[in-house]
Scaffold this motif. Structure first.
Motif, PDB file in Angstrom:
ATOM      1  N   VAL A 119       5.759  42.234 -12.974  1.00  0.00           N
ATOM      2  CA  VAL A 119       4.361  42.390 -13.363  1.00  0.00           C
ATOM      3  C   VAL A 119       3.467  42.342 -12.125  1.00  0.00           C
ATOM      4  O   VAL A 119       3.665  41.505 -11.243  1.00  0.00           O
ATOM      5  N   THR A 120       2.492  43.215 -12.057  1.00  0.00           N
ATOM      6  CA  THR A 120       1.437  43.141 -11.047  1.00  0.00           C
ATOM      7  C   THR A 120       0.094  43.183 -11.758  1.00  0.00           C
ATOM      8  O   THR A 120      -0.041  43.775 -12.844  1.00  0.00           O
ATOM      9  N   TYR A 121      -0.895  42.551 -11.149  1.00  0.00           N
ATOM     10  CA  TYR A 121      -2.203  42.374 -11.775  1.00  0.00           C
ATOM     11  C   TYR A 121      -3.278  42.996 -10.887  1.00  0.00           C
ATOM     12  O   TYR A 121      -3.330  42.734  -9.680  1.00  0.00           O
ATOM     13  N   THR A 122      -4.153  43.800 -11.501  1.00  0.00           N
ATOM     14  CA  THR A 122      -5.248  44.447 -10.784  1.00  0.00           C
ATOM     15  C   THR A 122      -6.567  44.059 -11.432  1.00  0.00           C
ATOM     16  O   THR A 122      -6.728  44.196 -12.658  1.00  0.00           O
ATOM     17  N   ASP A 123      -7.517  43.571 -10.621  1.00  0.00           N
ATOM     18  CA  ASP A 123      -8.787  43.123 -11.188  1.00  0.00           C
ATOM     19  C   ASP A 123      -9.710  44.306 -11.461  1.00  0.00           C
ATOM     20  O   ASP A 123      -9.414  45.452 -11.084  1.00  0.00           O
ATOM     21  N   PRO A 124     -10.842  44.079 -12.131  1.00  0.00           N
ATOM     22  CA  PRO A 124     -11.744  45.184 -12.490  1.00  0.00           C
ATOM     23  C   PRO A 124     -12.337  45.919 -11.299  1.00  0.00           C
ATOM     24  O   PRO A 124     -12.870  47.028 -11.459  1.00  0.00           O
ATOM     25  N   LEU A 125     -12.261  45.328 -10.110  1.00  0.00           N
ATOM     26  CA  LEU A 125     -12.777  45.986  -8.905  1.00  0.00           C
ATOM     27  C   LEU A 125     -11.716  46.838  -8.227  1.00  0.00           C
ATOM     28  O   LEU A 125     -11.967  47.440  -7.178  1.00  0.00           O
ATOM     29  N   GLY A 126     -10.505  46.877  -8.795  1.00  0.00           N
ATOM     30  CA  GLY A 126      -9.442  47.686  -8.236  1.00  0.00           C
ATOM     31  C   GLY A 126      -8.540  46.976  -7.252  1.00  0.00           C
ATOM     32  O   GLY A 126      -7.680  47.598  -6.626  1.00  0.00           O
ATOM     33  N   ASN A 127      -8.686  45.644  -7.124  1.00  0.00           N
ATOM     34  CA  ASN A 127      -7.871  44.875  -6.188  1.00  0.00           C
ATOM     35  C   ASN A 127      -6.598  44.376  -6.861  1.00  0.00           C
ATOM     36  O   ASN A 127      -6.663  43.783  -7.936  1.00  0.00           O
ATOM     37  N   LYS A 128      -5.441  44.607  -6.230  1.00  0.00           N
ATOM     38  CA  LYS A 128      -4.208  43.965  -6.683  1.00  0.00           C
ATOM     39  C   LYS A 128      -4.245  42.532  -6.193  1.00  0.00           C
ATOM     40  O   LYS A 128      -4.242  42.271  -4.989  1.00  0.00           O
ATOM     41  N   VAL A 129      -4.284  41.599  -7.139  1.00  0.00           N
ATOM     42  CA  VAL A 129      -4.530  40.205  -6.775  1.00  0.00           C
ATOM     43  C   VAL A 129      -3.216  39.478  -6.529  1.00  0.00           C
ATOM     44  O   VAL A 129      -2.168  39.861  -7.056  1.00  0.00           O
ATOM     45  N   PRO A 130      -3.254  38.399  -5.735  1.00  0.00           N
ATOM     46  CA  PRO A 130      -2.047  37.599  -5.516  1.00  0.00           C
ATOM     47  C   PRO A 130      -1.740  36.757  -6.743  1.00  0.00           C
ATOM     48  O   PRO A 130      -2.584  36.573  -7.628  1.00  0.00           O
ATOM     49  N   THR A 131      -0.536  36.227  -6.800  1.00  0.00           N
ATOM     50  CA  THR A 131      -0.164  35.350  -7.916  1.00  0.00           C
ATOM     51  C   THR A 131      -0.236  33.873  -7.532  1.00  0.00           C
ATOM     52  O   THR A 131       0.005  33.014  -8.380  1.00  0.00           O
ATOM     53  N   THR A 132      -0.547  33.583  -6.295  1.00  0.00           N
ATOM     54  CA  THR A 132      -0.781  32.205  -5.853  1.00  0.00           C
ATOM     55  C   THR A 132      -1.897  32.223  -4.818  1.00  0.00           C
ATOM     56  O   THR A 132      -2.120  33.221  -4.131  1.00  0.00           O
ATOM     57  N   GLY A 133      -2.602  31.099  -4.717  1.00  0.00           N
ATOM     58  CA  GLY A 133      -3.637  30.964  -3.689  1.00  0.00           C
ATOM     59  C   GLY A 133      -4.962  31.568  -4.107  1.00  0.00           C
ATOM     60  O   GLY A 133      -5.213  31.846  -5.280  1.00  0.00           O
ATOM     61  N   LYS A 134      -5.829  31.801  -3.123  1.00  0.00           N
ATOM     62  CA  LYS A 134      -7.171  32.290  -3.369  1.00  0.00           C
ATOM     63  C   LYS A 134      -7.336  33.722  -2.883  1.00  0.00           C
ATOM     64  O   LYS A 134      -6.699  34.145  -1.922  1.00  0.00           O
ATOM     65  N   PHE A 135      -8.192  34.455  -3.576  1.00  0.00           N
ATOM     66  CA  PHE A 135      -8.548  35.809  -3.183  1.00  0.00           C
ATOM     67  C   PHE A 135     -10.004  36.016  -3.552  1.00  0.00           C
ATOM     68  O   PHE A 135     -10.382  35.890  -4.716  1.00  0.00           O
ATOM     69  N   LYS A 136     -10.807  36.303  -2.538  1.00  0.00           N
ATOM     70  CA  LYS A 136     -12.257  36.388  -2.709  1.00  0.00           C
ATOM     71  C   LYS A 136     -12.758  35.089  -3.359  1.00  0.00           C
ATOM     72  O   LYS A 136     -12.522  34.021  -2.844  1.00  0.00           O
ATOM     73  N   ASP A 137     -13.400  35.169  -4.505  1.00  0.00           N
ATOM     74  CA  ASP A 137     -13.973  33.963  -5.112  1.00  0.00           C
ATOM     75  C   ASP A 137     -13.107  33.367  -6.215  1.00  0.00           C
ATOM     76  O   ASP A 137     -13.544  32.460  -6.934  1.00  0.00           O
ATOM     77  N   SER A 138     -11.879  33.877  -6.384  1.00  0.00           N
ATOM     78  CA  SER A 138     -11.005  33.413  -7.472  1.00  0.00           C
ATOM     79  C   SER A 138      -9.785  32.691  -6.917  1.00  0.00           C
ATOM     80  O   SER A 138      -9.379  32.917  -5.775  1.00  0.00           O
TER      81      SER A 138
END
Length: 463
Positions: A308-327
């Motif tokens: 599984v991979t996850y993409t946020d509404p802004l088009g970023n493939k997000v990590p599954t651990t740690g921080k990314f931008k403000d999340s």
């Protein structure tokens, strides 16, 4: 949840400022101080009513269960354990059937009480795999009194009584203790089973344990399940009908996972949003509300080979651990049949969940859902600010999401209720009309995403 009341200045005939109770049907929406208009009365800061829950899952293991039924029960238990958004919740899981000889036992502990921090969520995802269907030589009845007794013991022994206690009971049948010697001679076992069930329900109510039964297939007795739901503790996480224990019955095992998630959300004051189900490879969209401050995207993969991979509404493939931008992100169950990505401060909008599987592992559908909880900022205004006796006044509460995200979809207001009450010197508290729903969002670019008004009322005259 109810905000603290504020009293207006003392004086003959003056009405106090209004205090509002803001209730969200399944979501816990906490009002925090934030200015929204000239001279507003800020809603008092308040902690979430229940940040965590102690819960147990009792899973029917009787011989009537097919392998597909057991698999569905395992996945359902994993979905709520991995999808819980609170790192301070605790869960225990056990199977049950009946003890039909001296060397058998009615209950099989599977997952001991586990705190659902990162490590705990991962371990629960593994231990639920120990659930199994019993052989006929192991005792195959359905002993509800023993299951409830075990659940109440797990939830009330050494736990904080201020934290909600919830037992989920999954079954494909009705109570059957006719083969259990502990219930007396064969002619009286059925009656003794009913008597002991009544006693265990009274004990559950006394120990503040809610019971949420979920029956599946044609055999469960809905009337019996209703009695079990109403016999335990009745006070929910909020004082709304949706948070009171309710029995559910579904047609088959395939519906157990989604429905258990839904009732788990009701018991935990979370919002539940179902998504699509498709065979891999596929892209599964799921929407996270702008009201959400923490949520879990739950993926029922059917088989561990699915990736599984996850993409946020802004088009970023997000990590599954740690921080990314403000999340912040935390994955649990990545190697199992169910995984969940917990997100603190998720980007609101339409997420994409991409699922893939190697050849030979694409026959089972993959389902996606999201469980979330949110907080709102709010401020209260009264027009006029200090009404004279007999003067009409309008109370407005303006709501604002974190980071000022705009609420564009009126459906995001579903379940949000606002009511108001006048307090002051010389008169009893006065409700300002019936509770009202938050109105549609303001146009794009507006600074206040929402507002709710109570009907105008005249300030009482002095006695």
């Amino acid at each position: 949840m109810r905000n603290d009341r504020r009293r207006g200045p003392a004086g003959s005939g003056r009405a106090g400022r209004a205090a509002l109770a803001v209730l969200a049907g399944a979501a816990l929406l906490t009002s925090l101080t934030a200015p929204a208009a000239a001279d507003p009365e800020p809603a008092m800061a308040a902690a979430p009513a229940f940040a965590s829950v102690n819960y147990a899952v009792a899973v029917d293991q009787s011989a009537s269960l097919a392998p597909a039924d057991i698999k569905a029960e395992k996945a359902a238990a994993a979905r709520i354990a991995l999808g819980d958004v609170s790192a301070t919740s605790h869960i225990s899981v056990f199977g049950f059937a009946a003890a039909e000889s001296a060397d058998q036992r009615a209950v099989d502990p599977v997952c001991p009480r586990t705190r659902l921090d990162a490590a705990g969520r991962e371990s629960v995802g593994g231990c639920v795999e120990k659930l199994r269907s019993r052989k006929k030589s192991e005792g195959t009845g359905t002993d509800f009194p023993s299951a409830i007794r075990q659940g109440v013991h797990e939830l009330s022994s050494g736990t904080d009584p201020s934290v909600p206690r919830v037992l989920f009971l999954l079954t494909d049948g009705e109570m059957d203790v006719t083969g259990s010697p502990q219930y007396g001679d064969p002619a009286h076992r059925e009656a003794e089973g009913r008597r002991q069930l009544d006693l265990e329900l009274k004990n559950a109510a006394a120990k503040n344990v809610q019971i949420w039964p979920l029956g599946f297939g044609p055999d469960p007795d809905k009337e019996q399940l209703d009695k079990i739901a109403s016999g335990g503790f009745q006070k929910g996480c909020v004082d709304l009908p949706s948070a009171r224990p309710t029995a559910r019955k579904v047609s088959g095992a395939k519906d157990v996972g989604p429905v258990l998630e839904k009732i788990f959300a009701a018991a935990h004051c979370l919002r539940y949003q179902p998504g699509p189900s498709k065979r891999p490879p596929a892209t599964l969209p799921i929407t996270i509300s702008p009201l959400a401050t923490v949520g879990s995207i739950v993926v029922d993969k059917g088989t561990p080979e699915v990736t599984v991979t996850y993409t946020d509404p802004l088009g970023n493939k997000v990590p599954t651990t740690g921080k990314f931008k403000d999340s912040a992100f935390e994955l649990a169950g990545g190697g199992g049949t169910v995984e969940a990505l917990k997100i603190v401060d998720p980007v609101p909008g339409r997420w994409k969940v991409d699922v893939k599987a190697p050849e030979g592992h694409r026959s089972l559908p993959v389902g996606v859902s999201v469980l979330w909880q949110g907080e709102l900022r709010g401020s209260i205004t009264m027009d006029p600010p200090s009404p004279q006796a007999g003067q009409k006044a309008t109370v407005t509460m303006r709501l604002q999401t974190r980071e000022g995200y705009e609420i564009k979809d009126p459906a995001d207001y579903a379940g949000l209720k606002v009511s108001s009450e006048l307090t002051g010197d010389g008169f009893a508290p006065l409700p300002c009309g019936s509770p009202t729903t938050a109105r549609d969002p303001t146009p794009p670019g507006a600074t206040d995403p929402s507002a709710a008004r109570s009907p105008s009322r005249r300030a009482p005259t002095a006695p």
